[in-house]
Design a protein around this motif. Structure first.
Motif, short mmCIF file in Angstrom:
data_model
loop_
_atom_site.label_atom_id
_atom_site.label_comp_id
_atom_site.label_asym_id
_atom_site.label_seq_id
_atom_site.Cartn_x
_atom_site.Cartn_y
_atom_site.Cartn_z
N GLN A 184 0.83 -1.21 0.00
CA GLN A 184 0.00 0.00 0.00
C GLN A 184 0.87 1.26 0.00
N LEU A 185 0.43 2.26 -0.76
CA LEU A 185 1.21 3.49 -0.91
C LEU A 185 0.71 4.63 -0.03
N PHE A 186 -0.60 4.76 0.16
CA PHE A 186 -1.17 5.88 0.93
C PHE A 186 -0.71 7.23 0.38
N ALA A 187 -0.78 7.37 -0.96
CA ALA A 187 -0.31 8.60 -1.60
C ALA A 187 -1.02 9.83 -1.07
N ASP A 188 -2.32 9.69 -0.74
CA ASP A 188 -3.10 10.84 -0.28
C ASP A 188 -2.65 11.33 1.09
N LEU A 189 -1.98 10.46 1.85
CA LEU A 189 -1.49 10.83 3.17
C LEU A 189 0.02 11.04 3.19
N THR A 190 0.65 11.02 2.03
CA THR A 190 2.11 11.17 1.96
C THR A 190 2.48 12.64 1.83
N GLY A 191 3.31 13.10 2.75
CA GLY A 191 3.74 14.50 2.72
C GLY A 191 5.12 14.71 2.14
N LEU A 192 5.92 13.63 2.04
CA LEU A 192 7.29 13.75 1.57
C LEU A 192 7.77 12.37 1.15
N VAL A 193 8.61 12.33 0.12
CA VAL A 193 9.23 11.07 -0.31
C VAL A 193 10.74 11.22 -0.25
N GLY A 226 9.99 2.97 -10.35
CA GLY A 226 8.67 2.36 -10.30
C GLY A 226 7.86 2.87 -9.13
N GLN A 227 8.51 3.01 -7.96
CA GLN A 227 7.80 3.55 -6.79
C GLN A 227 7.35 4.98 -7.05
N MET A 228 8.21 5.77 -7.67
CA MET A 228 7.88 7.17 -7.94
C MET A 228 6.73 7.27 -8.94
N ARG A 229 6.78 6.44 -9.99
CA ARG A 229 5.68 6.44 -10.96
C ARG A 229 4.36 6.09 -10.29
N ALA A 230 4.39 5.06 -9.43
CA ALA A 230 3.17 4.62 -8.76
C ALA A 230 2.63 5.70 -7.84
#
Length: 270
Positions: A184-193, A226-230
């Motif tokens: 699971q990525l939780f992109a909507d809750l990600t503030g920084l990578v 791949g992680q960044m694209r996703a």
């Protein structure tokens, strides 16, 4: 605007003084940086005032994304509260938008039930402190097997348990995400990578550690691209911050050249 917005963590060039780090960022067309409180002989540990950091960032036209980090944040006690207060004050003074929160990583506090309760307790204590200062808390699960917080899903559960979505977001670290094996990525809750690669073909996933973390290139074993694209496909629109820990990166004579090469590679791949 480019599809990929890069940022620079001070760990990418830890021997550079703050002013020189900021100059490096602007020379690469990077407009956002992360400062740290764990670099001996450098800001913040050398006593550099937060106002000095703020003025340097303004001169270079940079946003300070975060201070990295409040360590062992999920072991809440009087000492941790004092550390949090000090770092939050520094973040506000230097204009940093967030404080990275790193869990304890020594094999303790991992028992089911115990670790979730510790996490909720710490977030509940941090929430009013962060809110009062207008600072975001960035929770960074670590992928190591000994870590007391490996799972982003568990972090999200705790954030929701304290009604903390306006205060806390996640750090998606490509290295730790790969080690944790969490899909699971939780992109909507990600503030920084945070981005870094592992190129050593001999090290097993279980044995990967910070000193293996290099700049991302074609031989990357973590599938950063791949992680960044996703993440982008899932709606993440924030920065991707370089955070390599390997000595061979820190010892580079020309970090700008190496960072530019990694930026070019990732921009083409993503």
């Amino acid at each position: 605007m480019p599809l990929v917005r890069f940022a620079l963590n001070h760990m990418a060039a830890p021997s550079l003084a703050i002013e020189d780090l900021f100059a490096l960022a602007t020379s690469l067309g990077i407009d956002a940086v992360e400062i740290r409180n764990d670099l001996a002989g450098n800001a913040i540990l050398d006593g550099t005032l937060p106002e000095t950091v703020a003025q340097a960032a303004e001169r270079h036209g940079l946003t300070i994304l975060s201070i990295n980090a409040l360590q062992r944040f999920n072991e809440w006690n009087a000492t941790r509260a004092d550390e949090a207060r000090e770092l939050i004050d520094y973040a506000k003074g230097c204009g940093a938008r967030a404080l990275v929160l790193v869990p304890k990583n020594d094999g303790t506090g991992r028992a089911d039930g115990e670790r979730q309760e510790n996490l909720r307790r710490s977030l509940a204590a941090l929430k009013p402190m962060l809110d009062a200062a207008g600072i975001m808390g960035l929770v960074e699960p670590l992928g190591f097997e000994i870590c007391s917080l490996r799972s982003k899903a568990e972090a999200v559960e705790a954030i929701d348990a304290v009604a903390g979505r306006s205060t806390f977001k996640l750090v998606h670290d490509t290295f730790h995400h790969h080690l944790a094996g969490e899909e699971q990525l939780f992109a909507d809750l990600t503030g920084l990578v945070h981005i870094s690669g592992v190129s050593d073909p001999a090290v097993s996933i279980a044995d990967m550690r910070d000193p293996h973390r290099v700049l991302v290139a074609a031989d990357d074993r973590l599938d950063n691209a791949g992680q960044m694209r996703a993440l982008i496909k899932a709606g993440y629109a924030g920065p991707f911050s370089f955070e390599p820990f390997a000595a061979k990166v820190h010892d580079l004579d020309d970090p700008a050249k190496a960072l530019r090469a990694s930026m070019d590679y990732l921009s083409a791949e993503v």
